[in-house]
Design an enzyme around this catalytic site. Structure first.
Site, PDB file in Angstrom:
ATOM      1  N   HIS A   1       0.876  -1.178   0.000  1.00  0.00           N
ATOM      2  CA  HIS A   1       0.000   0.000   0.000  1.00  0.00           C
ATOM      3  C   HIS A   1       0.914   1.230   0.000  1.00  0.00           C
ATOM      4  CE1 HIS A   1      -2.841   2.904   1.842  1.00  0.00           C
ATOM      5  NE2 HIS A   1      -3.799   2.086   1.432  1.00  0.00           N
TER       6      HIS A   1
ATOM      7  N   ASP B   1       2.858  -5.059   7.976  1.00  0.00           N
ATOM      8  CA  ASP B   1       1.669  -4.221   7.827  1.00  0.00           C
ATOM      9  C   ASP B   1       0.450  -5.144   7.912  1.00  0.00           C
ATOM     10  OD1 ASP B   1      -0.579  -2.966   6.833  1.00  0.00           O
ATOM     11  OD2 ASP B   1       0.399  -2.089   5.092  1.00  0.00           O
TER      12      ASP B   1
ATOM     13  N   GLN C   1      -4.752  -5.338   6.702  1.00  0.00           N
ATOM     14  CA  GLN C   1      -5.771  -6.245   6.180  1.00  0.00           C
ATOM     15  C   GLN C   1      -5.856  -7.547   6.972  1.00  0.00           C
ATOM     16  OE1 GLN C   1      -8.019  -5.569   3.880  1.00  0.00           O
ATOM     17  NE2 GLN C   1      -7.165  -3.552   3.492  1.00  0.00           N
TER      18      GLN C   1
ATOM     19  N   LYS D   1     -10.616  -0.997  10.234  1.00  0.00           N
ATOM     20  CA  LYS D   1     -10.736  -2.187   9.378  1.00  0.00           C
ATOM     21  C   LYS D   1     -11.086  -3.430  10.200  1.00  0.00           C
ATOM     22  CE  LYS D   1      -7.380  -0.449   6.055  1.00  0.00           C
ATOM     23  NZ  LYS D   1      -8.013  -0.102   4.788  1.00  0.00           N
TER      24      LYS D   1
ATOM     25  N   CYS E   1      -4.747   2.476  -3.815  1.00  0.00           N
ATOM     26  CA  CYS E   1      -3.498   2.936  -3.184  1.00  0.00           C
ATOM     27  C   CYS E   1      -2.354   1.955  -3.385  1.00  0.00           C
ATOM     28  CB  CYS E   1      -3.675   3.207  -1.689  1.00  0.00           C
ATOM     29  SG  CYS E   1      -4.715   4.601  -1.332  1.00  0.00           S
TER      30      CYS E   1
END
Ligand SMILES: Cc1ncc(COP(=O)(O)O)c(C=O)c1O
Lengths: 412, 141
Positions: A124, A201, A204, A227, A365
């Site tokens: 991202h 990261d 998600q 999220k 993104c």
């Protein structure tokens, strides 16, 4: 714990019974932001209605109650991602701020001229730009783990990319535009063998996997509250304690100091050193409510349901003529990204919107991913455990209609 | 030729027939599909306006003191938006194009649908049309 029940979980989310243009709402934009269960919304209302006050500074009743509720969340997050200590949890605005924090503290201190930072080709923008800025400032070099045609990392390339100059690795756990689940544990193993720290990261992954930072042996891990069923404006950075302790502070201000005089300021201890100013109390407390929700949910059942949705949606969507899936990794989370021959993604996305179906179109993104596949963008349907097969049917059916309308006349 | 204001009024009353976003969408798609094709020689970077999720190619030409536009896009919906703009502006005097406030766009109830990605694209198209008009007025002085 009651076994996963789709009807029960749907009734936990008030928005799922809302309409869009008078039509049944189908929400397939979960990778951008999840919906919120009533318990999370109630936690916000309850905080503001009954114990709103600033934390850690007040001797009074409300401040004590707010402080206790706020502090309890750190402990909940610790258990949720299995950190060793709650001091390893830093409240931030979200993944973007978490990565920027690491780049501008750990990164500024430890990365210099000619050093290399390794990311992947499916990051991202928030896991690209902070490192580029650091590279520019320090004269360091950004290296990239390449992709294959299925949208998987080419792991064979990794050993050569981890050089004597590599000072940091930052990779995405699950790609938001492709759905690919990356073998982060293996990446961490190889990086650690060369003494290189790794940031994962988890923007998600945190909603779809049970996270165990110790088992992964991640040095840093990030997620965004919005999220994972919590409000916007709050998220967490996990960092191993010894790394956090050696890092300089991020922003200066209240809360992050131990004492201040014009001659010298001494900093507070971890994690407060990284939390200047009044924190986002309300949203953090609601994040705590979201974690309580996850804890009472049959997560194994929910994950199984999502995999069924993914399988069903992949089948239906790939059967629609002219559709080409983008991101066909062997290990995927519940994201289906695709392009349609001869149809602009946005036009099709707007068609679906007129039917009350929310998908996302564009580059998500992740422009480098789009460049790799030589496409301007995709349509992306991303699922959460509260979605249903009937909703997938509605998507596939309306997609076919959109193509029939748009393909005949559109420019090649 | 009707004035810009008159055409705007006509479009607004056409849109009053639609009571849903779905109907408006279909109407705009239809306009987009009917937009006269743009000569390939204009489909080059020089004439390109890059939007967030679509590209537009726009050309302006002077005939008898009026400015005429032709355009294309890789999005049919955007072509429909261009068609609306062209209905209002194409064939008008450059001074009038420069003065046009284009308030009809708000009256159509489309802003919320084009807000995020395309309000910008639409704004750049209008800006480009006005740039052509400005160039024409200064060239004729
Ligand atoms: C993989 C990934 N990383 C980072 C981010 C940025 O998260 P946020 O915008 O919440 O800071 C996102 C959100 O879209 C994402 O999907």
């Amino acid at each position: 714990m009651t076994p996963f029940d789709i009807n029960k979980v749907r009734s936990d989310f008030p928005i799922l019974s809302e309409k869009a243009y008078g039509k049944t709402l189908v929400y397939f934009d979960n990778a951008a932001s999840s919906q919120k269960p009533k318990v999370v919304i109630d936690a916000l209302v309850d905080y503001y209605s009954t114990y709103n006050a600033n934390v850690h500074r007040g001797v009074h009743f409300l401040s004590q109650k707010a402080s206790a509720a706020f502090d309890a969340v750190r402990d909940k997050v610790k258990t949720f991602i299995n950190a060793e200590s709650e001091r390893e949890i830093i409240f931030v605005r979200g993944t973007t701020e978490a990565i920027n924090l690491v780049a501008s503290t750990y990164g500024r201190k430890n990365i210099g001229q000619g050093d290399e930072i390794l990311i992947s080709a499916m990051e991202h923008h928030s896991n690209i730009v902070p490192w580029q800025m650091l590279c520019e400032e320090k004269g360091a070099i950004l290296k990239v783990i390449p992709l294959n045609e299925k949208g998987e990392l080419i792991m064979d390339a990794l050993p050569e990319l981890l050089t004597d100059k590599t000072k940091f690795v930052s990779v995405v756990h699950i790609s938001n535009s492709l759905g690919t689940m990356n073998p982060v544990k293996e990446i961490i193993r190889q990086a650690h063998a060369k003494g290189i720290p790794v940031l994962v990261d988890g923007a998600q992954s945190t909603a779809h996997e049970i996270i165990d930072v110790q088992e992964l042996d991640a040095d840093f891990f990030t997620f965004s509250g919005h999220k994972i069923l919590a409000p916007t404006g709050v998220g967490c950075l996990y960092g191993k304690l010894h790394l956090l302790e050696a890092m300089p502070p991020y922003q200066g201000g209240g809360e992050m100091i131990s004492s201040v005089s014009f001659e010298k300021t001494t900093y507070n201890e971890v994690p407060f050193k990284f939390e200047a100013g009044t924190p986002n109390i309300a949203d953090a407390i609601a994040l705590g409510a979201a974690i309580d929700y996850w804890n009472q949910l049959d997560r194994v059942g929910a994950a199984k349901w999502e995999m069924e949705l993914l399988k069903y949606a992949t089948k239906l969507i790939s059967e629609v003529p002219s559709v080409r899936l983008i991101g066909t990794a062997d290990k995927k989370a519940s994201v289906v990204s695709f392009v349609i021959d001869g149809v602009n993604a946005m036009d099709a996305g707007m068609f679906l919107d007129t039917k009350g179906i929310a998908v996302r179109t564009g580059h998500h993104c992740t422009e480098p991913v789009m460049n790799f596949f030589q496409i301007p963008g995709t349509l992306r349907a991303s699922f959460m455990f509260y979605n249903t097969n009937e909703e997938v049917d509605a998507l596939a059916e309306n997609l076919t209609k959109a193509i029939a309308l748009l393909q005949t006349h559109s420019v090649a | 030729m009707s004035s810009i204001k008159q055409i705007e009024e006509e479009i607004i009353s056409d849109f009053e027939l639609f009571d849903s976003w779905e109907e408006k969408y279909h109407y705009i798609i239809e306009l987009g599909q009917k937009l006269a094709p743009l000569d390939d020689k204009y489909k080059v970077d020089e004439y390109k306006i890059k939007g967030c999720q679509s590209s537009v190619w726009l050309n302006g030409e002077e005939r008898d003191g009026k400015l005429f536009f032709s355009a294309d896009s890789d999005s049919t919906f955007v072509k429909g938006e261009i068609a609306l703009l062209m209905m209002v502006l194409s064939g008008q005097a450059p001074e009038d194009i420069l003065d046009a406030k284009l308030e009809f766009i708000d009256a159509l109830g489309l802003r919320q649908h084009i807000a995020v990605t395309r309000a910008n694209g639409l704004a750049s198209m209008i800006k480009q049309m006005k740039t052509y008009a400005f160039a024409m007025t200064t060239a004729n002085k």
